[in-house]
Design a protein around this motif. Structure first.
Motif, PDB file in Angstrom:
ATOM      1  N   UNK A  73       0.830  -1.202   0.000  1.00 24.02           N
ATOM      2  CA  UNK A  73       0.000   0.000   0.000  1.00 24.02           C
ATOM      3  C   UNK A  73       0.868   1.255   0.000  1.00 24.02           C
ATOM      4  N   UNK A  74       1.975   1.219   0.783  1.00 22.89           N
ATOM      5  CA  UNK A  74       2.872   2.373   0.848  1.00 22.89           C
ATOM      6  C   UNK A  74       3.576   2.580  -0.498  1.00 22.89           C
ATOM      7  N   UNK A  75       4.019   1.472  -1.141  1.00 19.83           N
ATOM      8  CA  UNK A  75       4.670   1.596  -2.448  1.00 19.83           C
ATOM      9  C   UNK A  75       3.714   2.145  -3.498  1.00 19.83           C
ATOM     10  N   UNK A  76       2.485   1.683  -3.481  1.00 20.07           N
ATOM     11  CA  UNK A  76       1.497   2.173  -4.440  1.00 20.07           C
ATOM     12  C   UNK A  76       1.229   3.655  -4.235  1.00 20.07           C
ATOM     13  N   UNK A  77       1.138   4.084  -2.979  1.00 20.46           N
ATOM     14  CA  UNK A  77       0.907   5.501  -2.690  1.00 20.46           C
ATOM     15  C   UNK A  77       2.096   6.347  -3.131  1.00 20.46           C
ATOM     16  N   UNK A  78       3.316   5.842  -2.903  1.00 24.22           N
ATOM     17  CA  UNK A  78       4.515   6.571  -3.296  1.00 24.22           C
ATOM     18  C   UNK A  78       4.596   6.708  -4.809  1.00 24.22           C
ATOM     19  N   UNK A  79       4.333   5.612  -5.535  1.00 27.73           N
ATOM     20  CA  UNK A  79       4.395   5.644  -6.991  1.00 27.73           C
ATOM     21  C   UNK A  79       3.369   6.609  -7.574  1.00 27.73           C
ATOM     22  N   UNK A  80       2.167   6.593  -7.033  1.00 25.68           N
ATOM     23  CA  UNK A  80       1.145   7.491  -7.581  1.00 25.68           C
ATOM     24  C   UNK A  80       1.452   8.952  -7.283  1.00 25.68           C
ATOM     25  N   UNK A  81       2.157   9.203  -6.182  1.00 23.14           N
ATOM     26  CA  UNK A  81       2.481  10.587  -5.823  1.00 23.14           C
ATOM     27  C   UNK A  81       3.702  11.106  -6.570  1.00 23.14           C
ATOM     28  N   UNK A  82       4.591  10.223  -7.008  1.00 23.50           N
ATOM     29  CA  UNK A  82       5.842  10.678  -7.619  1.00 23.50           C
ATOM     30  C   UNK A  82       5.934  10.419  -9.117  1.00 23.50           C
ATOM     31  N   UNK A  83       4.993   9.720  -9.686  1.00 20.39           N
ATOM     32  CA  UNK A  83       5.053   9.402 -11.102  1.00 20.39           C
ATOM     33  C   UNK A  83       4.253  10.423 -11.896  1.00 20.39           C
ATOM     34  N   UNK A  84       4.893  10.949 -12.956  1.00 24.29           N
ATOM     35  CA  UNK A  84       4.190  11.890 -13.826  1.00 24.29           C
ATOM     36  C   UNK A  84       3.217  11.116 -14.709  1.00 24.29           C
TER      37      UNK A  84
END
Length: 101
Positions: A17-28
């Motif tokens: 869940x943390x990885x998914x949140x990080x990817x969605x916040x940092x990926x253009x």
């Protein structure tokens, strides 16, 4: 020694869940790919364009027989074939052997 039991990570783990949140916040977001632009007319008026053209050998030999400048002679002949008597271009459906001079 016995093999330890195989553990599978659950899909609802906090790390996932943390990885998914990080990817969605940092990926253009991926921008849609634009279609290739259509070729435009040359900027220079009456500029010549390089093309590949298949011509029967006997026709090519006819134009090359007079020496250098055979490409210009082919161009002049094609221009005459597609123009009417007033110098206006004929429509494609009007071109036929009847227009040969």
């Amino acid at each position: 020694m016995a093999n330890p039991p195989f553990r599978t990570r659950g899909t609802n783990s906090t790390r996932d869940a943390a990885e998914a949140a990080f990817k969605s916040a940092t990926t253009k977001p991926v921008a849609p790919v634009a279609a290739a632009p259509k070729p435009t007319a040359p900027v220079i008026p009456n500029a010549k364009e390089l093309v590949t053209l298949r011509i029967d050998r006997d026709v090519l030999e006819h134009f090359q027989a007079d020496g250098p400048g055979w490409q210009d002679r082919i161009n002049a002949t094609l221009r005459t074939a597609v123009m009417d008597g007033d110098g206006a271009a004929l429509a494609t459906d009007q071109l036929s052997a009847e227009n040969d001079g």
